[in-house]
Scaffold this active site. Sequence first.
Site, PDB file in Angstrom:
ATOM      1  N   MET A 151      23.307  95.318 -41.071  1.00 23.16           N
ATOM      2  CA  MET A 151      22.335  95.237 -39.965  1.00 23.16           C
ATOM      3  C   MET A 151      22.966  95.790 -38.701  1.00 23.16           C
ATOM      4  O   MET A 151      24.130  95.516 -38.410  1.00 23.16           O
ATOM      5  CB  MET A 151      21.929  93.785 -39.715  1.00 23.16           C
ATOM      6  CG  MET A 151      21.382  93.082 -40.941  1.00 23.16           C
ATOM      7  SD  MET A 151      20.747  91.463 -40.496  1.00 23.16           S
ATOM      8  CE  MET A 151      20.394  90.793 -42.129  1.00 23.16           C
ATOM      9  N   HIS A 179      22.114  97.175 -48.697  1.00 19.65           N
ATOM     10  CA  HIS A 179      20.787  97.065 -48.062  1.00 19.65           C
ATOM     11  C   HIS A 179      20.939  97.480 -46.599  1.00 19.65           C
ATOM     12  O   HIS A 179      21.404  96.698 -45.769  1.00 19.65           O
ATOM     13  CB  HIS A 179      20.266  95.631 -48.199  1.00 19.65           C
ATOM     14  CG  HIS A 179      18.899  95.467 -47.630  1.00 19.65           C
ATOM     15  ND1 HIS A 179      18.312  94.227 -47.480  1.00 19.65           N
ATOM     16  CD2 HIS A 179      17.984  96.370 -47.169  1.00 19.65           C
ATOM     17  CE1 HIS A 179      17.111  94.388 -46.961  1.00 19.65           C
ATOM     18  NE2 HIS A 179      16.894  95.676 -46.748  1.00 19.65           N
ATOM     19  N   ASP A 224      24.219  93.160 -47.071  1.00 16.81           N
ATOM     20  CA  ASP A 224      23.232  93.375 -46.003  1.00 16.81           C
ATOM     21  C   ASP A 224      23.888  93.959 -44.758  1.00 16.81           C
ATOM     22  O   ASP A 224      24.636  93.279 -44.060  1.00 16.81           O
ATOM     23  CB  ASP A 224      22.567  92.037 -45.646  1.00 16.81           C
ATOM     24  CG  ASP A 224      21.639  91.559 -46.744  1.00 16.81           C
ATOM     25  OD1 ASP A 224      20.696  92.297 -47.084  1.00 16.81           O
ATOM     26  OD2 ASP A 224      21.871  90.444 -47.264  1.00 16.81           O
ATOM     27  N   MET A 282      19.797  97.940 -43.323  1.00 16.35           N
ATOM     28  CA  MET A 282      18.781  97.594 -42.304  1.00 16.35           C
ATOM     29  C   MET A 282      19.229  98.207 -40.979  1.00 16.35           C
ATOM     30  O   MET A 282      19.637  97.508 -40.045  1.00 16.35           O
ATOM     31  CB  MET A 282      18.644  96.074 -42.221  1.00 16.35           C
ATOM     32  CG  MET A 282      17.940  95.497 -43.447  1.00 16.35           C
ATOM     33  SD  MET A 282      18.098  93.724 -43.565  1.00 16.35           S
ATOM     34  CE  MET A 282      19.666  93.617 -44.394  1.00 16.35           C
ATOM     35  N   ASP A 288      13.641  90.565 -52.195  1.00 16.00           N
ATOM     36  CA  ASP A 288      14.710  90.089 -51.304  1.00 16.00           C
ATOM     37  C   ASP A 288      14.103  89.274 -50.172  1.00 16.00           C
ATOM     38  O   ASP A 288      13.288  89.794 -49.402  1.00 16.00           O
ATOM     39  CB  ASP A 288      15.457  91.312 -50.743  1.00 16.00           C
ATOM     40  CG  ASP A 288      16.577  90.940 -49.773  1.00 16.00           C
ATOM     41  OD1 ASP A 288      16.984  89.762 -49.741  1.00 16.00           O
ATOM     42  OD2 ASP A 288      17.047  91.854 -49.067  1.00 16.00           O
ATOM     43  N   GLY A 289      14.540  88.021 -50.083  1.00 13.47           N
ATOM     44  CA  GLY A 289      14.106  87.163 -48.981  1.00 13.47           C
ATOM     45  C   GLY A 289      13.435  85.897 -49.483  1.00 13.47           C
ATOM     46  O   GLY A 289      12.344  85.951 -50.055  1.00 13.47           O
ATOM     47  N   SER A 305      23.074  87.689 -52.260  1.00 21.23           N
ATOM     48  CA  SER A 305      23.298  88.229 -50.917  1.00 21.23           C
ATOM     49  C   SER A 305      24.303  87.321 -50.239  1.00 21.23           C
ATOM     50  O   SER A 305      24.072  86.116 -50.114  1.00 21.23           O
ATOM     51  CB  SER A 305      21.986  88.235 -50.127  1.00 21.23           C
ATOM     52  OG  SER A 305      22.263  88.182 -48.742  1.00 21.23           O
ATOM     53  N   MET A 356      10.473  93.800 -49.672  1.00 23.70           N
ATOM     54  CA  MET A 356      10.970  92.671 -48.869  1.00 23.70           C
ATOM     55  C   MET A 356       9.967  91.525 -48.913  1.00 23.70           C
ATOM     56  O   MET A 356       8.770  91.722 -48.736  1.00 23.70           O
ATOM     57  CB  MET A 356      11.194  93.098 -47.413  1.00 23.70           C
ATOM     58  CG  MET A 356      12.377  94.017 -47.182  1.00 23.70           C
ATOM     59  SD  MET A 356      13.959  93.340 -47.734  1.00 23.70           S
ATOM     60  CE  MET A 356      14.126  91.873 -46.706  1.00 23.70           C
ATOM     61  N   HIS A 405      24.604  92.195 -53.399  1.00 30.37           N
ATOM     62  CA  HIS A 405      23.670  92.789 -52.439  1.00 30.37           C
ATOM     63  C   HIS A 405      24.284  92.594 -51.054  1.00 30.37           C
ATOM     64  O   HIS A 405      24.452  91.466 -50.597  1.00 30.37           O
ATOM     65  CB  HIS A 405      22.318  92.066 -52.567  1.00 30.37           C
ATOM     66  CG  HIS A 405      21.277  92.488 -51.591  1.00 30.37           C
ATOM     67  ND1 HIS A 405      20.383  93.503 -51.854  1.00 30.37           N
ATOM     68  CD2 HIS A 405      20.957  92.036 -50.373  1.00 30.37           C
ATOM     69  CE1 HIS A 405      19.566  93.658 -50.836  1.00 30.37           C
ATOM     70  NE2 HIS A 405      19.892  92.778 -49.910  1.00 30.37           N
ATOM     71  N   SER A 419      20.670  82.272 -49.665  1.00 35.52           N
ATOM     72  CA  SER A 419      21.013  80.870 -49.435  1.00 35.52           C
ATOM     73  C   SER A 419      20.850  80.013 -50.682  1.00 35.52           C
ATOM     74  O   SER A 419      21.645  79.103 -50.901  1.00 35.52           O
ATOM     75  CB  SER A 419      20.210  80.308 -48.266  1.00 35.52           C
ATOM     76  OG  SER A 419      18.934  80.846 -48.224  1.00 35.52           O
ATOM     77  N   GLY A 477      16.322  90.686 -41.451  1.00 37.26           N
ATOM     78  CA  GLY A 477      17.096  90.315 -40.266  1.00 37.26           C
ATOM     79  C   GLY A 477      17.898  89.036 -40.428  1.00 37.26           C
ATOM     80  O   GLY A 477      18.969  88.915 -39.846  1.00 37.26           O
ATOM     81  N   PHE A 478      17.391  88.093 -41.204  1.00 35.20           N
ATOM     82  CA  PHE A 478      18.054  86.791 -41.301  1.00 35.20           C
ATOM     83  C   PHE A 478      17.918  86.224 -42.705  1.00 35.20           C
ATOM     84  O   PHE A 478      16.882  86.418 -43.355  1.00 35.20           O
ATOM     85  CB  PHE A 478      17.431  85.800 -40.306  1.00 35.20           C
ATOM     86  CG  PHE A 478      17.527  86.270 -38.881  1.00 35.20           C
ATOM     87  CD1 PHE A 478      18.665  86.010 -38.122  1.00 35.20           C
ATOM     88  CD2 PHE A 478      16.502  87.024 -38.320  1.00 35.20           C
ATOM     89  CE1 PHE A 478      18.768  86.475 -36.823  1.00 35.20           C
ATOM     90  CE2 PHE A 478      16.599  87.491 -37.019  1.00 35.20           C
ATOM     91  CZ  PHE A 478      17.734  87.219 -36.262  1.00 35.20           C
ATOM     92  N   GLY A 479      18.944  85.502 -43.136  1.00 40.47           N
ATOM     93  CA  GLY A 479      18.865  84.756 -44.390  1.00 40.47           C
ATOM     94  C   GLY A 479      18.133  83.444 -44.156  1.00 40.47           C
ATOM     95  O   GLY A 479      17.889  83.047 -43.007  1.00 40.47           O
ATOM     96  N   GLY A 480      17.763  82.797 -45.242  1.00 36.78           N
ATOM     97  CA  GLY A 480      17.208  81.456 -45.155  1.00 36.78           C
ATOM     98  C   GLY A 480      15.766  81.362 -44.687  1.00 36.78           C
ATOM     99  O   GLY A 480      15.318  80.279 -44.290  1.00 36.78           O
TER     100      GLY A 480
HETATM  101  C1  DX5 Z   1      17.316  89.429 -45.018  1.00 38.96           C
HETATM  102  C2  DX5 Z   1      18.306  89.988 -46.001  1.00 38.96           C
HETATM  103  C3  DX5 Z   1      18.390  89.193 -47.257  1.00 38.96           C
HETATM  104  C4  DX5 Z   1      18.802  87.767 -47.054  1.00 38.96           C
HETATM  105  C5  DX5 Z   1      18.468  86.976 -48.257  1.00 38.96           C
HETATM  106  O1  DX5 Z   1      17.108  90.336 -44.000  1.00 38.96           O
HETATM  107  O2  DX5 Z   1      17.937  91.292 -46.368  1.00 38.96           O
HETATM  108  O3  DX5 Z   1      19.186  89.844 -48.228  1.00 38.96           O
HETATM  109  O4  DX5 Z   1      20.156  87.635 -46.797  1.00 38.96           O
HETATM  110  O5  DX5 Z   1      18.794  85.651 -48.022  1.00 38.96           O
HETATM  111  P1  DX5 Z   1      17.826  84.473 -48.452  1.00 38.96           P
HETATM  112  O6  DX5 Z   1      17.734  84.497 -49.946  1.00 38.96           O
HETATM  113  O7  DX5 Z   1      18.488  83.278 -47.909  1.00 38.96           O
HETATM  114  O8  DX5 Z   1      16.468  84.742 -47.826  1.00 38.96           O
HETATM  115 ZN    ZN Z   2      18.924  92.157 -48.106  1.00 40.88          ZN
END
Ligand code: DX5
Ligand code: ZN
Length: 228
Positions: free
Chosen positions: A39, A70, A37, A72, A175-176, A10, A141, A35, A198, A146-149
Amino acid sequence: MAYTAKIGPSILSSDLSQLGGECERMMECGADYLHLDVMDGHFVPNITFGHPMVECLRRCIGPDPFFDMHMMVSRPEQWVKPMAAAGANQYTFHLEATTNPGNLIKEIRESGMKVGLAIKPGTTVEELAPWAGQIDMALVMTVEPGFGGQKFMEDMMPKVSWLRGQFPSLDIEVDGGVGPDSIHRCAEAGANMIVSGSAVVSSDDPRSVIALLKNVVIEAIQKRSLDR
Ligand code: DX5
Ligand code: ZN
């Protein structure tokens, strides 16, 4: 066993000003797909990009890399045709975002894309099950979208195990928060499409991380087929 191990970085956590180069870098490091994302600031409390960006990425990276979108977004119906035209390969929408999944699945197929169906942590896998025979991939999920990391939610693994038991040849994506620390759980539960943001993108050695993730999933698939 029909499914294979695939790793899809991602790029949400990458340098977004260099997105084309980051996508190329991930493919060169052994990614099986990308992948992406999307949003909308409504379905999730964050905004990323839409189909114009996908069109540019496709032009930049060429026809081959597989784009798993993806989505969202609220009202996912409205972006099916623009995403197909932009060069998306798979349209993964959220079950929570639509009142008519059957119709949306049909529209995605008619647009020439594969169909992915995602569920948030609060949605049960039984709600997804009626559609499993009509989709190419189920996305469980492992964080709130909504957010990475964010931190991996291990308590989502029973959903993956249940799906793998019910649908032995379905592609199942997680994912996540997935990385070297959590991949064993995902692989043992039966996930075969692994999104990692990440952990891959921020690593000094993404190639090794991708290889490690893939090997763990390959071993779990081999073990599963021996146990049958
Ligand atoms: C979160 C995203 C994920 C995210 C994954 O809402 O759908 O794809 O970017 O990132 P990591 O692996 O850092 O959780
Ligand atoms: Zn995703």
